[in-house]
Design a protein around this motif. Sequence first.
Motif, mmCIF file in Angstrom:
data_model
loop_
_atom_site.group_PDB
_atom_site.id
_atom_site.type_symbol
_atom_site.label_atom_id
_atom_site.label_comp_id
_atom_site.label_asym_id
_atom_site.label_seq_id
_atom_site.Cartn_x
_atom_site.Cartn_y
_atom_site.Cartn_z
ATOM 1 N N ASN A 84 0.802 -1.212 0.000
ATOM 2 C CA ASN A 84 0.000 0.000 0.000
ATOM 3 C C ASN A 84 0.838 1.267 0.000
ATOM 4 O O ASN A 84 0.366 2.331 0.376
ATOM 5 N N ARG A 134 -5.675 -0.341 -8.030
ATOM 6 C CA ARG A 134 -5.188 -1.297 -7.042
ATOM 7 C C ARG A 134 -6.051 -2.544 -7.096
ATOM 8 O O ARG A 134 -7.268 -2.475 -7.065
ATOM 9 N N GLY A 138 -4.000 -4.575 -2.621
ATOM 10 C CA GLY A 138 -3.477 -3.246 -2.906
ATOM 11 C C GLY A 138 -2.423 -3.203 -3.995
ATOM 12 O O GLY A 138 -1.798 -2.164 -4.215
ATOM 13 N N LEU A 140 -0.546 -2.456 -7.142
ATOM 14 C CA LEU A 140 -0.741 -1.346 -8.073
ATOM 15 C C LEU A 140 -0.380 -1.775 -9.492
ATOM 16 O O LEU A 140 0.702 -2.299 -9.727
#
Length: 148
Positions: A84, A134, A138, A140
């Motif tokens: 995150n 995301r 989370g 990316l």
Amino acid sequence: MGDMTVRMDNVGIVVEDLGAAIEFFRELGLELEGRTVVAGEWAGRVTGLGDQRVEIAMMRTPDGHSRLELSRFLEPSVIADHRNAPVNALGYLRVMFAVDDIDETLGRLRALDAQLVSDDVVRYEDAYRLCYLRGPEGILIGLAQELN
């Protein structure tokens, strides 16, 4: 240097839930190439972790050119978490995927709880539509649709 050849083989992502990550990247359009547990002294020498056991799933793009190696550490246990980290954190940022239809792709990924990091898909001149999102845990990733 001569004619050295280098080719990107894969990008590694460490996850807690390998099944959810496989499902997410399958929905994106990648294919599961294989799934196995890697263990042994040679593997620990590569990573510097010593005795390790890691469950790995290799995902491949349909064109066969790019792969993601999804890993779940069984031993030793995970000691840090960067999932995150904000978009402006130092280190690796994201993997960008080119897609034919960004809206359709987003619709499918949202069904697996993917969230855009901003409010919208952004248009860059007459060239691309882009977004960061995301996924599970989370993770990316970016999506880009070329406009032609």
